[in-house]
Design a protein around this motif. Sequence first.
Motif: not given
Length: 278
Positions: A52-59, A190-191, A229-233, A235-243
């Motif tokens: 809700a805060d960033s709009g990042n979409r996680f799977v 990230s984009c 755009r893919i994700g925002c945060g 820094d990179a800790a918030d926007t990694a494409f895979a964790t």
Amino acid sequence: MRFSVGCEIGYDLQSQSTLIFNISAMQGGRQRILSERLTISPDLVADEKTAADSGNRFVRLTSDPGEVRLRYEAEVELAPLHNEPESVDEVPVAKLPLETLTFLNPSRYCPSDQLARFASRQFGNIAPGFGRVTEICNWINSEVDYLAGSSDTTTTAADTFAMRAGVCRDFAHLGITFCRALGIPARLVSCYAWQLEPQDFHAVFEAWLGDRWYLFDPTRMAALDGMVRIGCGRDAADTAFATIYGSVISQPIRVWSEALDGDTSAQWTTDAVSVTRS
């Protein structure tokens, strides 16, 4: 313009593992998803959630040992907003929207407190506004070498400043760090990046100026008008494409971004571009 973007990612799982991906294009504002598809092999049950805060979409998915592959593909329409740089001002901290204040603080990869003296000495006498952030990008592009393999997941902006070398996320982290040290909210983005060669996930940053987030790329390696755009945060800790939680072996990644219409010969290298969700 419309763009076809996507990626293919694969892992050989050595044990039962949980994988969290942030590879889906953001939806909203001047970025509109026309169609998209996510294919997971084998056919695993996946949890999907938009923050809700960033709009990042996680799977998120969990799998037993074996091979797991994901393919994401989307058609996205961008409507860039171009403003004259001299008309875009910085905002005093006292008048910043409350939701931007988080992006003034030091974070894991952006220790703005450590580089505050240099930022003030190097950029403090430049007139506040869009031009000052552009000068920050100019300095990074001139003084830091783009060098593949020169950094890793532990590298901070202070390390990049000392080594004078890095890759796209290091360039973005340094830009964020200098901005925050000067009282300008900044965040990592990230984009999928049109005209980036070779194709890969790309990292840039946004600075809050005037009444919106403006996009900047200190690497100058891709077209600002073609960044999906893919994700925002912070820094990179918030926007990694895979964790990944577990033991896995990564397979080669394939990323693509292709223009579907418009003047595909143009490359917007100006920083006077904003493609915002707000």
